[in-house]
Design an enzyme around this catalytic site. Structure first.
Site, short mmCIF file in Angstrom:
data_model
loop_
_atom_site.label_atom_id
_atom_site.label_comp_id
_atom_site.label_asym_id
_atom_site.label_seq_id
_atom_site.Cartn_x
_atom_site.Cartn_y
_atom_site.Cartn_z
N ASP A 56 9.73 2.84 1.70
CA ASP A 56 8.56 3.66 1.91
C ASP A 56 8.07 3.51 3.69
O ASP A 56 7.58 2.43 4.09
CB ASP A 56 7.15 3.13 1.21
N LYS A 78 2.64 11.49 7.03
CA LYS A 78 1.89 11.04 8.05
C LYS A 78 2.64 11.74 9.49
O LYS A 78 2.27 12.79 9.68
CB LYS A 78 1.72 9.57 8.50
N PHE A 88 0.77 -1.20 -0.13
CA PHE A 88 0.06 -0.17 -0.01
C PHE A 88 0.81 1.23 -0.25
O PHE A 88 1.47 1.69 0.89
CB PHE A 88 -0.89 -0.16 1.22
#
Length: 408
Positions: free
Chosen positions: A234, A263, A149
């Site tokens: 990532d 984030k 993801f």
């Protein structure tokens, strides 16, 4: 939350119905309407309190409204919030310097969202492949892992193995090779002279906090070195203290060529993301190649710098490691009592519940009624990712609520 809140004139039910009538239905939220938050606690419009065990998918690693982050934002709001990159601003250099020191890399490309960071990393890897590695024009490939993801833009969902993310959004960009996660032989077989980069999550969050075997990340690093291609990590969910280290790759002492962050980098206040890389890699970008109106704005840089300062002390990494043992112990005690398996690293866990007890959504809804907020992922799996500011007592309370829900 000691101040008297200003109540909404509408109830939770009314607000949920209003949202459903005027918003695109691209999310299926739990039926709670948050009005206030502080630390690890949130409060709904009726004044009910909940322990937040999701932390905005790691965007709230430091809890809601951390005093140092709020203070940094307030100070900057009184000065300047946006210049665009048409001009310099007095906050950006310090942010980039701090991020380089924190990560062990050299140069930062500031963006806003995690998906933007991934898209930027893809562009940089391709340009590097053509200008440095010598790949023929328009032939560069990037190797990715199944179950990934990396975001929801059309490029990214094109190499997703999640049918829900892909179906109905093609045609997709070529140039990606998907291999099984945690399968070093398959990854090595997919790498060839056209490979610009291997793009990997050190831990697959959306897939259910899937942790690879020991040695996998070290092996990926060696494959990319031998093949002369880049390793892009990532760490948008896994980074910035979540797993007990600043970065998840540190558990195997791996340093990627390109690091993607987001984030928690915005402290739960503003969207901030970054591509942090070796100097020679980001040197392929020249004025006009890539940009972002809001990327690197003074407000984001001020908050991002405050985040870096919090992490520089090592306090939050230590808390995640120490309380992570409490989390693991609590989940181990629930194994066989409704939990059929779990994966945890630091304050991050994917918990597989016996499907006979309920789906992940149903378990999340039952926990909501117990005053604990979590979120489901695939099937009967829930994710736990509390703020790193949680106390042992609060964590044990959440585990007790999970036991109650599973054994009721």
């Amino acid at each position: 939350m000691t101040t008297t809140p200003v109540r909404s004139p509408r109830s939770s039910t009314e607000l949920i119905r209003a949202e459903e009538s005027v918003l695109a239905h691209n999310y299926h939220p739990l039926p709670v309407v948050v009005a206030r938050a502080e630390g690890v606690w949130v409060e709904d419009v009726e004044g009910r309190r909940y322990l937040d065990m999701l932390a905005g998918y790691s965007a709230l690693n430091f809890g809601h409204r951390h005093p140092a982050l709020i203070a940094a934002a307030h100070r900057q709001l009184d000065e300047v919030t946006l210049t665009s990159r048409a001009f310099h601003n007095d906050r950006l250099a310090g942010f980039a310097e701090g991020l380089a020191e924190l990560t062990g890399l050299d140069v930062t490309l500031p963006m806003n969202t995690g998906a933007e960071a991934v898209e930027s990393g893809i562009k940089v890897a391709r340009k590097w492949a053509y200008e440095v590695k010598g790949v023929a024009p328009d032939r560069a490939t990037i190797v990715v892992a199944a179950g990934n993801f990396h975001g929801r833009t059309t490029t990214i969902v094109g190499f997703s193995s999640d049918a829900g993310a892909r179906n109905g959004f093609g045609p997709f960009a070529p140039g990606f090779r998907v291999v099984p996660y945690n399968d070093l032989a398959a990854l090595e077989a997919a790498v060839d002279e056209t490979t610009a980069a291997v793009l990997i999550e050190p831990i697959q969050g959306e897939a259910g906090v899937v942790i690879p075997d020991d040695g996998y990340l070290t092996g990926v690093r060696e494959v990319t070195r031998r093949a002369g291609c880049l390793l892009i990590a990532d760490e948008i969910q896994s980074g910035l203290g979540r797993t007990g280290t600043t970065l998840a790759v540190e558990h195997e002492s791996v340093l990627p060529d390109v690091l993607l962050l987001g984030k928690a980098l915005g402290g739960g206040i503003v969207p901030v993301s970054a591509v942090v890389a070796r100097r020679d890699v980001l040197a392929v970008l020249r004025p006009g190649d890539h940009g972002s109106t809001f990327g690197g704005n003074p407000l984001s840089a001020a908050v991002g710098s405050a985040v870096v300062e919090l992490l520089a002390t090592g306090e939050f990494q230590r808390r995640a490691a120490e309380l992570g043992e409490v989390l693991r112990g609590g989940l181990a005690a629930l194994t066989g009592k409704g939990v059929v398996g779990f994966r945890a690293r630091g304050l991050w866990a994917g918990v597989d519940v016996d499907p006979a007890i309920g789906t992940g959504r149903e378990i999340s809804e039952r926990l909501l009624h117990e005053g604990v907020l979590v979120k489901d992922t695939h099937g009967s799996t829930i994710r736990l990712a509390p703020p790193l500011t949680i106390t042992r007592e609060e964590l044990e309370s959440a585990l007790a609520s999970l036991e109650k829900v599973l054994t009721a």
